[in-house]
Every structure is written in structure tokens, then in C-alpha cells.
Design a protein around this motif. Structure first.
Motif, short mmCIF file in Angstrom:
data_model
loop_
_atom_site.label_atom_id
_atom_site.label_comp_id
_atom_site.label_asym_id
_atom_site.label_seq_id
_atom_site.Cartn_x
_atom_site.Cartn_y
_atom_site.Cartn_z
N ASP A 151 43.31 94.67 85.79
CA ASP A 151 42.43 93.87 84.94
C ASP A 151 42.05 92.53 85.60
O ASP A 151 41.37 91.71 84.98
N ASN A 152 42.49 92.33 86.85
CA ASN A 152 42.14 91.14 87.65
C ASN A 152 42.62 89.83 87.02
O ASN A 152 42.06 88.76 87.29
N LYS A 153 43.68 89.90 86.22
CA LYS A 153 44.19 88.68 85.59
C LYS A 153 45.59 88.29 86.05
O LYS A 153 46.00 87.15 85.83
N THR A 154 46.31 89.21 86.67
CA THR A 154 47.68 88.91 87.09
C THR A 154 47.82 89.10 88.60
O THR A 154 47.46 90.14 89.15
N TYR A 155 48.35 88.04 89.24
CA TYR A 155 48.59 88.04 90.68
C TYR A 155 50.10 88.00 90.91
O TYR A 155 50.78 87.09 90.42
N GLN A 214 54.76 85.69 89.34
CA GLN A 214 53.46 86.16 88.87
C GLN A 214 52.66 85.00 88.31
O GLN A 214 53.19 84.12 87.63
N VAL A 215 51.36 85.02 88.61
CA VAL A 215 50.42 84.05 88.06
C VAL A 215 49.42 84.82 87.22
O VAL A 215 48.73 85.71 87.73
N THR A 216 49.34 84.47 85.94
CA THR A 216 48.46 85.19 85.02
C THR A 216 47.46 84.23 84.40
O THR A 216 47.84 83.14 83.94
N THR A 217 46.20 84.62 84.40
CA THR A 217 45.16 83.81 83.79
C THR A 217 44.76 84.42 82.45
O THR A 217 44.90 85.63 82.22
N ALA A 218 44.26 83.57 81.55
CA ALA A 218 43.91 84.03 80.20
C ALA A 218 42.80 85.06 80.23
O ALA A 218 42.78 86.00 79.42
N VAL A 219 41.87 84.89 81.14
CA VAL A 219 40.76 85.83 81.32
C VAL A 219 40.55 86.00 82.83
O VAL A 219 41.19 85.32 83.64
N VAL A 220 39.65 86.89 83.20
CA VAL A 220 39.33 87.04 84.62
C VAL A 220 38.82 85.71 85.14
O VAL A 220 37.95 85.06 84.52
N GLU A 570 31.70 79.57 82.84
CA GLU A 570 31.12 80.90 83.03
C GLU A 570 31.11 81.30 84.50
O GLU A 570 31.35 82.46 84.85
N LEU A 571 30.81 80.34 85.36
CA LEU A 571 30.78 80.59 86.81
C LEU A 571 32.07 81.26 87.28
O LEU A 571 32.05 82.18 88.11
N ASN A 572 33.17 80.82 86.71
CA ASN A 572 34.47 81.28 87.19
C ASN A 572 34.98 82.53 86.50
O ASN A 572 36.06 83.03 86.83
N LEU A 573 34.21 83.02 85.55
CA LEU A 573 34.63 84.23 84.83
C LEU A 573 34.06 85.50 85.45
O LEU A 573 34.41 86.60 85.02
N HIS A 574 33.19 85.35 86.45
CA HIS A 574 32.55 86.51 87.06
C HIS A 574 33.04 86.69 88.50
O HIS A 574 33.24 85.72 89.22
#
Length: 635
Positions: A151-155, A214-220, A570-574
Motif C-alpha cells: 500500500d506504499n505506506k510502510t517502510y 518501521q516507518v508508517t505514514t498516514a497516507v501514501v 496534494e503534491l506529496n500524496l501522488h
């Protein structure tokens, strides 16, 4: 007395010192630093005599009087090094002397925002990942590898085993967790709270085991890896107590470097050794640094680094032109290139022309609506009305003769600048933005539209009769900026505007623009980071600490700032480049239209190195000796 003498004298002193002080493991360095600093000021026979006398005194003391470096504990090499493939695998080199044109303000990454402090922090710190500025790619750092979830949210980052701090304490996941606790704690406001957050939600950092986080972001979030480059790892075993007690901002101060350098432990290529305010910073090689060349030789090659501090960039360039330093600070000003080049053959150095720099030089007005401790507005109300009027800002932009500045100040070695994303970053630059060529007539028309009137006494007044006068400040160490101010003063005088110039030291400039807000307008520069515009998030966002004209707003003060906030998020969500490019283009269009910051020029970037240094890699952006850990002297 020249640097060659200094080097030979230090080598001789090292041999004597080793004979006298068998118990010390770290090579002789302290006296050599005194030699370097003193030698720049005089070449007289007296100085040589005094220096030798000082060395004798140093050696005969041999104990309490020596600089104690016992806190540097060499440990076994990591079995998981980062291997650097170099064009010229090298060997140990004694000394590298560089310079900066202004003093540092802190060694604490949580606090640091100025260029010179960050230059030094970069030498002794490291993050999970870093940027190879030769390729602009994010590459492994303290983390040897990582995977990204579907899901591109967890590294998930796998840390290098067997890495040690310079004091011999092991590095592990606890340091990583602690570091982000520091960055995200609301008691310690810092730029990473904006930079490493998505929709105002900080990254979630989780320890899986001692060598996995692990680094997890709220959204992509497209720039996740890029932002982690800023997340230098802090030592829990040194700073935990200060963090818990609410004293983290006071940790790793200049006082620490001056009086207790042993507390400044390192994961980077160098360890801080000493500091003399306004004169020099000294660092020694970190034997526990995790990088090696392809032959298995531990990096860095250079045993000690001396960073000399000068009052301005021209003074630093003059020292380089006389063969006294190995590199000409972060750059040579374009106006200084002709006379510096005259000595290239004599002192065997090379000048590199990097083309228009990615660094930004700009002017802005203080639009802060707050008040000081006495309840007095930061900016006088009638001036605030001017500064917050787009027409006034646009008028000043048209009134500045950028081409004239380029020709008069830097002898044509540069180009006008109109965007936060310079043309050097071709993939991201928007060439369709509004531009502001020199046009006094258009400037006056905009001022008249805003209610300003030029009287018969050639004084411009606003609609309430206030004479248009304000102050413009910049750092006195930067001659290019002070000369730019002089030209701008002349340009504005043609419109009936009285500009008061104030040239102050860099640390005071930082305090006024980021703390006391006691100023009208300022000229500064910003070292543009990675070409990805997300690196400017802290500038674009209204809540950002680097939102220069009105930082850390609780809510956007204008509709256009609110729109830029939305676009930046928005720039960073894509993840798709074309979508991100379209969004970035709109941000650039708005910034150019509203002119909260008046971009001025991109001077050509000239860097100088002594020709003996190998593995010089001129980067797309950043410092010319960004890869100091790879450099070695062929002599």
C-alpha cells in the motif's frame, strides 16, 4: 609562513609527541590547530618563534594540558559496511583545511536551521538514508536496506549491525526511536514536525527488533524516503536525560563544543574535537564510520579537518588564493573569480565552473501580524499594510534591476531568478511563471493603483501621507548580498522610496528573521535541497518554520496561502511524476504571482580545490566537498 610549513611542522610535532606521550592513542593535533589559526594572521619570524615555544610548552605538559580524546573508542569494523566505488581508491591523508564565512549557532540538529551549523552537523551525523549528490538518488545510510509495503505506506528498514558511536556505544533501533521522539515532541518545535508529517500527522516509528524499524505514514506520501534524509540519528545514551527533563534545546550547544566536546558523539565520518568562536572548528576522523572503499579501506581518508571561520566570503577566498586552504569555502563569489584564478598555477589549485547555482538568493518583507513581549506589533501598522499588498510587492520586484545587479556585482556571471525551483532543475522548473524584468514605469503604475503618490519633492507617500521608507538587512559577511542591497537602494530611490540598509552578522540575522521578528525586509539565501519540490515544504506551508514572510501560522492568513497549503499536501500524496509536476507548476505560478518572496538571481557557482585532491565530484546541488569522506591527497 605557508600551509606546507604548517603541515611539515605538524608531522614533526606528531613524531615528538608520540615519543613523549606514549599512552595517547590519538595523533597530536591541538598545537597544530593553534599554528594554523595564528599563521593566517602573521608570517613574521616572531610568530614562528612563539609557535615553537607553544609547542614545547604543549609537549612538556603532556597530560592535563592536552586535549583529551579518550572518549573516541575504536571498535571492530562493522561486518555490513557501505561500499563506495571510487574512481581513485586512496590512502590516508593528514589534513584538510576548509573555511566558512560566518560562525555556527548550534550543533543540535533539532534546533539547527542555518547553513553553517548544518555544514558542521553534516560532518559528524548520519541518518537512515542519505542522498548521493552525484546522482541525486536516495541510498542506504545507517539502514543497509529497506522494503516498501504494497500500500506504499510502510517502510521497513534493516539497520547495519556492528555500527558504533564514536565513544564505542553500539548503535541500534533504540537510537532511531529516540531520535524521532525528539523530533516529534511538541515541547521542542522544529522543522521536522512539518517536514516529516502527512496531513499534520507525524510518521509512526515502530521498533520491530534491535536492528529493524518501521516507518508508517498516514497516507501514501511520495517523499517519505527523501524526508528521512533530514532525520539525523541522535544518541539516546547521551541525550535521554536532557530530553526527559525538557532541556533538549539546550543540549549540544556551542558551549558543549567549547567545553565538553566529548558529549558530541558521532556516527558520521568525523568527531568534533574543539571550537574557538569566530576562529575555527576542528574535527578528527571517526574510526567507527561505517563506509569503506572497494578495496576495503575504511573511510574517511583524511585524518583531521580544520574549518576556519572568516568575517566574510571574500576574506575566505583570499586565504584560498594564497594557498592556505584546500578548498574555497562553499563557493567563490563570481566577482572574485578573476583575481583568485591568477594564483592557480602558483599554488596549484583548480577553479570549477558549476554553472547557475541551485542555491536561491531572494528578498522578502516581514508580514508577521504578531506582537512582541511588550504588545507592540512586530511591524508598524502602516508598513504592514504595504507589505501585505500584492501590488506593492510586485512593484518592488519590477523596480529591481536584476540584470544590472548581475552585470555590476558579479560581472555577468549569473542569470535572473524568478522561481523557487531554479531552471537548473529542468524536470521540475515551470518556465511559464510570471517574470519581473526591470520596468520602473510598470512599478510606478502598480504603486499608483495601490494608492501611493509621488510628490513634487520626489518622495513616495501612501494614501495616508506616510513617506515610504523601510529597512533592508542582510548578513555583512556576504559581500555579494551587501552590494546587491546598494544597487536595490538606488533602484528604489528612483521611485521616491528611501531604503535604509542594515548589514549585521549572520547569527543576528537568523534571530531577527526567525525569533524576534524585529525587521522590515531581508535578503538571504537558501541552499536548495533535492530537486524534488517537496524539499521546500517547510517554505511553502503556512505552518512552516521557513515560511519566511510569516512563519508558523496557526491558520493560513490569506486565501492564496491556504491554496498553496492544499497543493503542497496534494503534491506529496501522488507517486506519478506527471501528476506531481502539474501540481508543482501551480505552486510556482501562485508564488510568482503573489511575490511573498522576490527571487533575485542565480549566480554561477565556482568552487576551488587544490589540485592534489582526488575524487572531487561536483554535485547537482549542495557543497562542492559534500563527499569529503572520499577525498584524499595525492602528494
Amino acid at each position: 609562513m605557508r600551509t606546507d610549513f604548517i603541515r611539515e611542522f605538524c608531522k614533526w610535532g606528531s613524531k615528538v609527541e608520540k615519543m613523549v606521550c606514549h599512552s595517547r592513542k590519538i595523533p597530536f593535533i591541538s598545537a597544530s590547530f593553534e599554528i594554523v589559526a595564528f599563521s593566517y594572521k602573521t608570517y613574521s619570524q616572531v610568530s614562528v618563534t612563539l609557535l615553537i615555544a607553544g609547542l614545547v610548552a604543549f609537549l612538556t605538559g603532556c597530560g592535563p594540558k592536552t586535549r583529551n580524546l579518550d572518549h573516541i573508542v575504536e571498535m571492530p569494523r562493522t561486518p555490513e559496511p557501505y561500499i563506495v566505488e571510487l574512481p581513485y581508491p586512496g590512502r590516508s591523508s593528514d589534513m584538510y583545511i576548509k573555511s566558512i564565512a560566518g560562525d555556527i549557532s548550534t550543533l543540535n540538529k533539532v534546533v539547527a536551521e542555518d547553513t553553517y551549523s548544518m555544514l558542521i552537523i553534516d560532518l559528524f551525523s548520519r541518518a537512515l538514508v542519505w542522498i548521493d549528490k552525484d546522482t541525486s538518488e536516495v541510498v542506504p545510510g545507517l539502514a543497509k536496506s529497506w522494503e516498501v509495503s504494497e500500500d506504499n505506506k510502510t517502510y521497513t528498514f534493516h539497520l547495519r549491525r556492528g555500527v558504533y558511536w564514536s565513544d564505542g556505544h553500539p548503535f541500534d533501533a533504540d537510537d532511531v526511536i529516540f531520535s524521532f521522539d525528539c523530533y516529534f515532541d511538541e515541547r521542542y518545535p522544529n522543522r521536522n514536525q512539518v517536514y516529516m508529517a502527512v496531513n499534520n500527522q507525524p510518521y509512526e516509528i515502530t521498533k520491530i527488533d534491535d536492528y529493524t524499524v518501521q516507518v508508517t505514514t498516514a497516507v501514501v506520501y511520495a517523499p517519505t524516503l527523501l524526508t528521512l534524509v533530514e532525520g539525523y540519528i541522535l544518541p539516546e545514551h547521551i541525550l535521554r536525560e536532557d530530553f526527559e527533563n525538557g532541556d533538549l534545546f539546550d543540549s549540544w550547544s556551542l558551549s558543549t563544543l567549547k567545553n565538553e566536546p566529548e558529549k558530541l558523539v558521532a556516527l558520521g565520518p568525523y568527531v568534533l574535537e574543539s571550537y574557538k568562536p569566530g576562529e575555527r572548528i576542528t574535527l578528527v576522523r571517526n574510526p567507527n564510520f561505517y563506509m569503506e572503499d572497494q578495496a576495503g579501506t575504511p573511510l574517511p581518508y583524511v585524518e583531521r579537518v580544520i574549518v576556519t571561520i572568516y568575517r566574510d566570503m571574500q576574506a575566505a577566498a583570499a586565504i584560498f588564493a594564497q594557498g592556505e586552504t584546500d578548498t574555497a569555502l562553499d563557493r567563490i563569489l563570481p566577482a572574485d573569480v578573476p583575481w583568485v584564478e591568477k594564483n592557480a598555477d602558483k599554488f596549484d589549485f583548480t577553479i570549477y565552473n558549476w554553472g547557475p547555482t541551485a542555491n536561491l538568493t531572494f528578498l522578502w518583507f516581514n508580514q508577521h501580524e504578531g506582537v512582541n513581549e511588550d504588545g507592540k506589533p512586530f511591524v508598524e501598522p502602516h508598513k504592514q499594510k504595504w507589505f501585505r499588498d500584492k501590488r506593492f510587492r510586485q512593484a518592488i520586484s519590477y523596480a529591481i534591476n536584476r540584470e544590472g545587479i548581475i552585470n555590476a556585482v558579479i560581472f555577468g556571471r549569473g542569470q535572473p531568478l524568478y522561481s523557487f525551483v531554479p531552471s537548473r532543475f529542468t524536470n521540475w522548473h515551470n518556465p511559464e511563471i510570471r517574470k519581473y524584468p526591470y520596468d520602473p514605469e510598470k512599478s510606478m503604475q502598480l504603486l499608483q493603483d495601490a494608492g501611493f503618490v509621488l510628490g513634487g519633492d520626489n518622495i513616495l507617500r501612501d494614501s495616508e501621507g506616510n513617506e515610504v521608507t523601510f529597512s533592508l538587512m542582510t548578513n555583512q559577511e556576504n559581500e555579494m548580498r551587501t552590494e546587491m542591497c546598494t544597487v536595490i537602494k538606488e533602484n528604489l530611490a528612483d521611485l521616491g522610496i528611501d531604503l535604509e540598509l542594515r548589514f549585521i552578522d549572520f547569527s543576528t540575522l537568523i534571530t531577527k528573521t526567525g525569533d524576534s521578528f524585529d525587521y522590515d525586509a531581508a535578503i538571504m539565501g537558501l541552499g536548495n535541497g533535492h530537486p524534488d519540490p517537496s524539499s521546500l515544504k517547510d517554505v511553502f506551508k503556512s505552518e512552516g518554520r521557513l515560511h519566511l514572510w510569516y512563519p508558523q501560522q496557526e491558520t493560513p492568513s490569506t486565501e492564496w496561502e491556504a491554496r498553496i497549503d492544499e497543493l503542497t499536501d496534494e503534491l506529496n500524496l501522488h507517486l506519478d511524476f506527471e501528476t506531481r509536476k502539474t501540481i508543482s507548476d501551480e505552486i510556482q505560478l501562485i508564488m510568482a504571482e503573489e511575490q511573498p518572496v522576490l527571487m533575485l538571481l542565480s549566480p554561477n557557482y565556482y568552487a576551488g580545490f587544490k589540485s592534489k585532491w582526488k575524487n572531487i565530484k561536483m554535485p547537482m546541488y549542495g557543497e562542492p566537498d559534500w563527499n569529503l569522506y572520499e577525498l584524499w591527497a595525492d602528494e
